[in-house]
Design an enzyme around this catalytic site. Structure first.
Site, PDB file in Angstrom:
ATOM      1  N   ASN A  14       1.447  -1.337   0.157  1.00  0.00           N
ATOM      2  CA  ASN A  14      -0.051   0.079  -0.055  1.00  0.00           C
ATOM      3  C   ASN A  14       1.328   1.057   0.325  1.00  0.00           C
ATOM      4  O   ASN A  14       1.030   1.916  -0.882  1.00  0.00           O
ATOM      5  CB  ASN A  14      -0.848   0.491   1.318  1.00  0.00           C
ATOM      6  CG  ASN A  14      -1.702   1.215   1.096  1.00  0.00           C
ATOM      7  OD1 ASN A  14      -1.778   1.244  -0.004  1.00  0.00           O
ATOM      8  ND2 ASN A  14      -2.635   0.798   2.581  1.00  0.00           N
ATOM      9  N   ASP A  65      -5.683  -9.861   1.163  1.00  0.00           N
ATOM     10  CA  ASP A  65      -6.083  -9.420  -0.989  1.00  0.00           C
ATOM     11  C   ASP A  65      -7.428  -8.575  -1.265  1.00  0.00           C
ATOM     12  O   ASP A  65      -8.552  -9.088  -0.810  1.00  0.00           O
ATOM     13  CB  ASP A  65      -5.794 -10.311  -1.642  1.00  0.00           C
ATOM     14  CG  ASP A  65      -5.627  -9.334  -3.082  1.00  0.00           C
ATOM     15  OD1 ASP A  65      -6.291  -8.827  -2.615  1.00  0.00           O
ATOM     16  OD2 ASP A  65      -5.335  -9.540  -3.909  1.00  0.00           O
ATOM     17  N   ASN A  91      -2.603   2.466   6.541  1.00  0.00           N
ATOM     18  CA  ASN A  91      -2.997   3.184   5.472  1.00  0.00           C
ATOM     19  C   ASN A  91      -1.818   4.518   5.031  1.00  0.00           C
ATOM     20  O   ASN A  91      -0.533   3.587   5.223  1.00  0.00           O
ATOM     21  CB  ASN A  91      -4.694   3.416   5.192  1.00  0.00           C
ATOM     22  CG  ASN A  91      -4.908   3.635   3.782  1.00  0.00           C
ATOM     23  OD1 ASN A  91      -4.289   3.853   3.332  1.00  0.00           O
ATOM     24  ND2 ASN A  91      -5.656   3.364   4.013  1.00  0.00           N
ATOM     25  N   ASP A 143      -7.108   7.636   6.322  1.00  0.00           N
ATOM     26  CA  ASP A 143      -6.528   7.332   5.135  1.00  0.00           C
ATOM     27  C   ASP A 143      -4.959   7.828   4.889  1.00  0.00           C
ATOM     28  O   ASP A 143      -4.387   7.420   5.239  1.00  0.00           O
ATOM     29  CB  ASP A 143      -7.986   7.660   3.692  1.00  0.00           C
ATOM     30  CG  ASP A 143      -6.785   6.732   2.242  1.00  0.00           C
ATOM     31  OD1 ASP A 143      -6.026   6.817   2.859  1.00  0.00           O
ATOM     32  OD2 ASP A 143      -8.209   6.312   1.877  1.00  0.00           O
TER      33      ASP A 143
END
Length: 280
Positions: free
Chosen positions: A97, A115, A147, A194
């Protein structure tokens, strides 16, 4: 604090904003492009990588690295525009990520333990350090959904957004680049962090998709400022001439598998009083 100003529209799933050398770089995951945006609104594609996610960082020597999540590679963007392998991550399973590189050149890449795009069962994720020789080793684990990441201005602390945990995690950065003393830096209540960035007061801005906002918090969880958005906030970065412009990439979230409404992605900016610091 001013109202958000629209800098660019008509984009897809926008992520990974980074201020570097006078321009804002961000990724449009929908079309697999890394884009550079000038202060005057001109923009150009600087790299194309068939990857989802698609995140970027800069080494201290000015070289950009790109996470090629699909192939499990770190790529390096050369001056001639070519992309060459920088590190091989295929020895570690998971969905890669975000990436951040601190002032000493420590490269941290995180990955989900499952996943999500393939509908696999949940498993917690990791933070991995990539050494100068390209070797990769896990330095933190047990993060529900790792994240956005950022490093404080003194280089001592890595902060990781845990989206599923509604919290920001913090880790001490050791002399060898390892991480220790994992802890909850801020419990965000109903917040879903995020992408994140750090400012000169060591507060963190986090973008929030479901709550359509960008929020500034202090260690411990105190909310200092909130910027309301009309669509999901995916990530944010402090940049501009004095690093006092908060750039937010946002799009209309529609859930899996469509993810975002086509063309709803945009780049926004808001002037703030406390400038950015640390990395990215």
């Amino acid at each position: 604090m001013s109202e958000p100003h629209i800098r660019l529209t008509g984009l897809g799933l926008v992520e990974s904003p980074r201020w570097h050398d006078g321009r804002l770089y961000f990724s449009d995951w929908s079309v697999h492009e890394v884009i550079a945006l000038d202060p005057d609104g001109r923009h150009e594609v600087v790299a194309r990588v068939n990857s989802l996610p698609l995140c970027t960082a800069w080494r201290p020597d000015g070289r950009m690295v790109i996470v090629d999540s699909g192939r499990g590679l770190l790529l390096r963007l050369e001056p001639d525009g070519s992309l060459v392998p920088d590190a091989d991550l295929t020895g570690l399973a998971g969905a890669w990520n975000d990436v951040v590189i601190d002032g000493r050149g420590n490269v941290y890449v995180n990955r989900l333990g499952f996943d999500m795009l393939a509908g696999a069962p949940f498993a917690p994720g990791y933070v991995t350090r990539v050494g100068p020789d390209g070797s990769a080793r896990d330095v933190a684990d047990g993060i529900a959904f790792p994240n956005g990441m950022a490093v404080t201005q003194d280089g001592s602390t890595l902060i990781v957004a845990d989206s599923y945990g509604s919290r920001l995690m913090a880790y001490d950065i050791e002399a060898d680049g390892g991480l220790s003393a994992g802890r909850v830096w801020a419990d965000l209540g109903d917040g879903v962090p995020d992408g994140i960035c750090v400012d000169a007061e060591d507060a963190v801005w986090y973008a929030d998709v479901p709550n359509r906002r960008c929020v500034r918090v202090r260690e411990g969880g105190e909310t200092v400022q909130t910027v309301e958005l009309d669509r999901g906030g995916f990530a944010c970065a402090l940049g501009g001439e004095h690093r006092s412009t908060l750039f937010v990439v946002a799009a209309e979230w529609r859930g899996m598998p469509e993810m975002v409404a086509p063309g709803s992605g945009r780049v926004l900016s808001i002037e703030v009083t406390v400038p950015g610091a640390g990395w990215p």
